[in-house]
Structure formats: C-alpha cells, structure tokens
Write an enzyme that holds these catalytic residues in place. Structure first.
Site, PDB file in Angstrom:
ATOM      1  N   ARG A   1       7.030   0.188   2.127  1.00  0.00           N
ATOM      2  CA  ARG A   1       6.860  -0.970   3.007  1.00  0.00           C
ATOM      3  C   ARG A   1       5.794  -1.915   2.481  1.00  0.00           C
ATOM      4  O   ARG A   1       4.864  -1.489   1.799  1.00  0.00           O
ATOM      5  CB  ARG A   1       6.547  -0.545   4.438  1.00  0.00           C
ATOM      6  N   ASP A   6     -11.705  -0.681  13.863  1.00  0.00           N
ATOM      7  CA  ASP A   6     -12.142  -0.626  12.456  1.00  0.00           C
ATOM      8  C   ASP A   6     -13.605  -1.064  12.325  1.00  0.00           C
ATOM      9  O   ASP A   6     -14.102  -1.837  13.137  1.00  0.00           O
ATOM     10  CB  ASP A   6     -11.270  -1.558  11.605  1.00  0.00           C
ATOM     11  N   ARG A  16      -9.326  -8.761  10.796  1.00  0.00           N
ATOM     12  CA  ARG A  16      -9.326  -9.782   9.734  1.00  0.00           C
ATOM     13  C   ARG A  16     -10.258 -10.935  10.078  1.00  0.00           C
ATOM     14  O   ARG A  16     -10.003 -12.094   9.728  1.00  0.00           O
ATOM     15  CB  ARG A  16      -7.893 -10.270   9.492  1.00  0.00           C
ATOM     16  N   CYS A  32     -11.218  -8.492  15.988  1.00  0.00           N
ATOM     17  CA  CYS A  32     -10.186  -8.602  14.940  1.00  0.00           C
ATOM     18  C   CYS A  32     -10.604  -7.955  13.615  1.00  0.00           C
ATOM     19  O   CYS A  32     -11.719  -8.154  13.130  1.00  0.00           O
ATOM     20  CB  CYS A  32      -9.884 -10.077  14.699  1.00  0.00           C
ATOM     21  N   CYS A  91      -4.247 -17.939  14.402  1.00  0.00           N
ATOM     22  CA  CYS A  91      -3.877 -17.155  15.580  1.00  0.00           C
ATOM     23  C   CYS A  91      -4.042 -18.023  16.818  1.00  0.00           C
ATOM     24  O   CYS A  91      -4.893 -18.909  16.858  1.00  0.00           O
ATOM     25  CB  CYS A  91      -4.798 -15.954  15.729  1.00  0.00           C
ATOM     26  N   LYS A 128      -3.358   5.384   7.637  1.00  0.00           N
ATOM     27  CA  LYS A 128      -3.604   5.841   9.011  1.00  0.00           C
ATOM     28  C   LYS A 128      -3.605   7.366   9.097  1.00  0.00           C
ATOM     29  O   LYS A 128      -2.734   8.023   8.524  1.00  0.00           O
ATOM     30  CB  LYS A 128      -2.519   5.297   9.938  1.00  0.00           C
ATOM     31  N   CYS A 162      -9.485 -12.963  18.599  1.00  0.00           N
ATOM     32  CA  CYS A 162      -9.912 -11.769  19.342  1.00  0.00           C
ATOM     33  C   CYS A 162     -11.211 -11.276  18.724  1.00  0.00           C
ATOM     34  O   CYS A 162     -11.291 -11.125  17.495  1.00  0.00           O
ATOM     35  CB  CYS A 162      -8.850 -10.689  19.260  1.00  0.00           C
ATOM     36  N   ASP A 203      -7.531   4.016  10.975  1.00  0.00           N
ATOM     37  CA  ASP A 203      -7.062   3.417   9.728  1.00  0.00           C
ATOM     38  C   ASP A 203      -8.210   3.588   8.733  1.00  0.00           C
ATOM     39  O   ASP A 203      -9.281   2.999   8.920  1.00  0.00           O
ATOM     40  CB  ASP A 203      -6.727   1.937   9.954  1.00  0.00           C
ATOM     41  N   ARG A 250       0.829  -1.207   0.000  1.00  0.00           N
ATOM     42  CA  ARG A 250       0.000   0.000   0.000  1.00  0.00           C
ATOM     43  C   ARG A 250       0.864   1.257   0.000  1.00  0.00           C
ATOM     44  O   ARG A 250       0.643   2.167  -0.756  1.00  0.00           O
ATOM     45  CB  ARG A 250      -0.914  -0.010   1.229  1.00  0.00           C
ATOM     46  N   TYR A 251       1.825   1.308   0.899  1.00  0.00           N
ATOM     47  CA  TYR A 251       2.712   2.461   1.001  1.00  0.00           C
ATOM     48  C   TYR A 251       3.959   2.183   0.167  1.00  0.00           C
ATOM     49  O   TYR A 251       4.383   1.027   0.041  1.00  0.00           O
ATOM     50  CB  TYR A 251       3.109   2.703   2.455  1.00  0.00           C
TER      51      TYR A 251
HETATM   52  S1  SF4 Z   1      -6.424  -9.356  16.500  1.00  0.00           S
HETATM   53 FE1  SF4 Z   1      -6.902 -10.839  14.865  1.00  0.00          FE
HETATM   54  S2  SF4 Z   1      -4.959 -11.185  13.812  1.00  0.00           S
HETATM   55 FE2  SF4 Z   1      -4.488 -10.251  15.805  1.00  0.00          FE
HETATM   56  S3  SF4 Z   1      -4.128 -11.999  17.171  1.00  0.00           S
HETATM   57 FE3  SF4 Z   1      -6.276 -11.425  17.405  1.00  0.00          FE
HETATM   58  S4  SF4 Z   1      -7.368 -12.730  15.955  1.00  0.00           S
HETATM   59 FE4  SF4 Z   1      -5.215 -12.779  15.371  1.00  0.00          FE
END
Ligand code: SF4
Length: 452
Positions: free
Chosen positions: A168, A345, A186, A184, A177, A389, A181, A382, A164-165
C-alpha cells in the site's frame, strides 16, 4: 486565506456557477435565537440534544439561511483564522489573546463556523474546544517530541507519495485542511502555508504506482484531500482506478466531523463510480456526532462507501472508558465502525494532549466484556521512524504451557483453557511459555478454586 487555498476553492467555484459570493457579514451582529431544525436522522442520536448545537449556531452566526450555512464553500471561506475573531466567540482575556497570537505564529489557527458552533464557549475544558482552539502549552511544552514522528520523510519515494508497507501507498495531495486540529501528526506542514500537488507531481505519483505491481491499496490523504474540488478528485481517482493491480482506494478525511456539509450528493455520486472506496474519518468525541455528521456518513454509506473511524486518544478530551464507550456507541448508531484508537503521536506542540500508554490499555480493558466487540477499536501505537502500527491489548494470558493456558476474563475470573494436543500442532516447542509479568503467586490457588 492563503493563495493555494483560494485556488482550491476557485476550482470548486468554477464547477458551480450558482455559488454565492463570500459572505462577509458580521457573524456576531444578530443574537436572535431561532428554534433548531432537526434532521430525521437525529432520531438515532440520543446522547446530545442537537437543539443545543443549533442554538449556538444562531446565537453566534445570526439568521444565516440554511442554504448558506450548509454550503461547504461558505463554511471554508469563513473559517476563523485569527485570535481576534476567536475572541468574539470564546471569552479570552487580553493576556490570553496575546499568548495565543504567539502560538499561532508557529501553529496557525483554522476552525470552521460549523465546528465552532459545537463548542460550549463557557467551558474552558470543553472537549471540542480543546481540539480546535490553540493552547499556550503548544509552545511551553514545544521542545518535547519531534516534527515528523512517523518518519514519513524517509519513506517518501516521490514528492507526495509515501511507500512504507509493501502492498500500500499513501498519497498526500495537499496540506490544506478545513480545520487545524491541535493534535495533528502533520503539524509540521502547517508552516508551509498551504499547497496542492501540481499536475506534474500527480503524474509522477501515478507512474510510480503503475510501476509497482505489489501495491494493491492506495490511501489518499493530506492535509485533507476533500479540500480539493470534486472534479479534481475525480480526475485523480479515475486514473488510479485505471491501474489494474489497484484493488482498493481509501480516503482519509476529517470532513464528516469538522465540515460535514462537504459530503454532498455530487461527491457521493462521484465516489460511487469508482468503488471499492473506503473512507476513514476521525471522530474523537460523541458530541461531534451531530445530525449533520450523521447525515454525511449516511450519504457515504448509501453510496457504497464503508466508513471507519480512527480516534486519537487525547488528554482531557476522550481519555476515559466512559468517553470512549459513548463515542463508540454513537458511531455504531450511525453505522460507522470504530476501527483504531491511536496513541497520540509524539509530535512537537502536542505534548499537553498526550496520555500515558497505560491509559489506552486500561480504556480497552474497561470496554471489553462490558460492550459488544463491534464497539471496541484496536488500540495502536504508530511507531517512530516508520516502524508501523503495533496493536496493544490488556494481557489476558496469565500463564501458558504446552497443553494449557490460564486466562482471566473481564470480571477478573480465572479460567483454564486446554490447548489442542501436540499432534494438532507438531511445530510448537515443548517449553513452558509465560508472558512477561504474568506470573503471580496467587494464580494456582485461584485457578484451583475456579475450576472446582
Ligand atoms: S488531524 Fe491534521 S491532517 Fe487531519 S484534519 Fe486535522 S489538521 Fe488535517
């Protein structure tokens, strides 16, 4: 456990012939409590007594020997992934269990025994619990938000590589994972059931980086890249290090928080060989800063890996000045820099955890001046569709002319600040600049009173 997750662990097991077979003992059998053991590093932690955490561990998991509990592969294999298992630890009515089973059909559950042991099972509003335990609101508010709010798919140049940038790139090596979480970004990947990039895909990513000489910074993320075996990671990191124009490598991981046992000597010795490597982790609450987490960060730092923290601002978890200040002070005590505070997000299935943008700005305002600047992260949004960001700050400029700024400080006192003369900056336009919403009728009087 999904096939690719098994493969992931098997590749680790091959490196470790002494590994114990997966323990399948009943974790609720033994309710005897033992006195907690304390790491010496716990001396730096004053906020939360580690004894409570250790006691929960023994209450929930029985007399598991330390060498088993501290084995990250045991922790990974014994993750709690079904609602029925969860109900052994956290009081859940039959109705709640039925609701959560529905939620996990769309958004699965995975919590390490270690992270589960940090939860106060008697508190439905526990900030650790809210990050790990599914909520019916993931579904009831599930129509709000989008699957890929950052537009990562559009910026994916070859599978697993986001560019994207200009300078980087982001390398996504796996979607696995240690914990899922609930907030998350994603979350969309969770349904794909766990994948690890194939050797051919990794070659394609490395080729791309080699050919793009403007890229100087490679971010390895996921999922969580530390789910891969140390040997596998070393193969990739050493190849990146061979690319002459790559200056730094960054690793994004939540292992220090949700499974700190992963940060072992083998991993740290490997990382030390390929520096400069920076590590960004993700503490959201001061109660996550346990002796185990502190030890993991200390190991990384002693291996020459600077550790920065990226917090996500979450409703009912850390959305107050007090919670953020305690967290950031706790981080500084373990020498981890509070780097970003992210606005959550707009991801589908997370709406119940999102806060209004003003909350973040007010938190920063409540911290600024009341604690060291070192303890204050940059609050960022973001932007959607890959906009990148944007930092957000409270507005301290009340008015501005060519020669002067009128500023307020953290105590709401007003100050005049003389700008350098035009000679020092001939390019500046002469017109009066007033930041949006800054003009107030009371300003001139207050400014005069203050300057008098
Ligand atoms: S926030 Fe998402 S990518 Fe990060 S550790 Fe938790 S589940 Fe995995």
């Amino acid at each position: 456990m999904h096939e690719s997750e098994k493969r992931c662990l098997e590749s680790c097991s091959n490196n470790d012939p002494e590994e114990e077979p997966p323990g399948k003992r009943s974790i609720s059998d033994d309710l005897e409590e033992e006195p907690p053991s304390r790491h010496s590093i716990s001396a730096v932690l004053e906020e939360e007594p580690p004894s409570k955490i250790a006691t929960t561990r023994y209450r929930l998991f029985g007399n598991i020997p330390d060498n088993v509990w501290d084995d990250w592969k045991w922790q990974f294999r014994n993750r709690i992934t079904r609602v029925e298992q969860l109900a052994q630890f956290i009081p859940l009515s039959t109705g709640e269990q039925a609701q959560l089973r529905l939620v996990t059909m769309r958004y699965p559950l995975a919590v390490t025994p270690y992270y589960l042991s940090l939860i106060n099972p008697d508190d439905p509003d526990d900030p650790i619990r809210k990050q790990a335990v599914p909520s019916a609101m993931e579904m009831t508010m599930g129509s709000m938000g989008v699957e890929d709010p950052l537009g990562e798919k559009e910026d994916t140049v070859v599978p697993g590589l986001v560019h994207r940038y200009p300078d980087r790139v982001l390398l996504v090596l796996t979607d696995i994972c240690p914990m899922l979480c609930r907030h998350c970004t994603r979350k969309r990947e969770w349904r794909n059931g766990g994948w690890v990039r194939s050797p051919a895909e990794i070659e394609t990513m490395l080729d791309y980086i080699s050919q793009h000489k403007a890229v100087r910074d490679v971010i390895i993320s996921g999922g969580d890249p530390l789910t891969l075996s140390t040997r596998h990671l070393e193969n990739i990191i050493s190849r990146i290090r061979e690319i002459k124009h790559i200056e730094i490598i960054r690793i994004g991981t939540r292992f220090p928080v949700v499974l700190p046992q992963r940060i072992d000597n083998e991993l740290c010795s490997m990382l030390a060989k390929y520096g400069p490597i920076w590590l960004n982790t993700h503490f959201n609450h001061v109660r996550e800063i346990t002796p185990e987490a502190a030890k993991a960060c200390d190991r990384l730092l002693r291996s020459g890996v600077p550790v920065n923290n990226q917090t996500v601002l979450l409703r009912g978890i850390n959305d107050s000045v007090e919670a953020q200040t305690k967290l950031c002070h706790g981080l500084l005590k373990i020498k981890v820099r509070p780097y970003y505070l992210f606005q959550c997000d707009e991801v589908q299935g997370t709406e119940h955890l999102r806060t209004p943008v003003e909350t973040g700005i007010k938190i920063i305002e409540g911290m600024r001046g009341h604690t060291s600047g070192l303890a204050i992260p940059t609050f960022v949004i973001d932007l959607p569709q890959g906009g990148g960001k944007v930092p957000l700050q409270p507005n301290y400029i009340l008015a501005q002319t060519e020669g002067e700024l009128v500023l307020r400080n953290y105590e709401e006192r007003i100050f005049h600040y003389r700008n350098p003369t035009k000679l020092a900056r001939p390019e500046m336009p002469a017109e009066v600049l007033c930041p949006a919403g800054s003009a107030t009728a009371r300003l001139p009087q207050e400014a005069a009173a203050n300057s008098g």
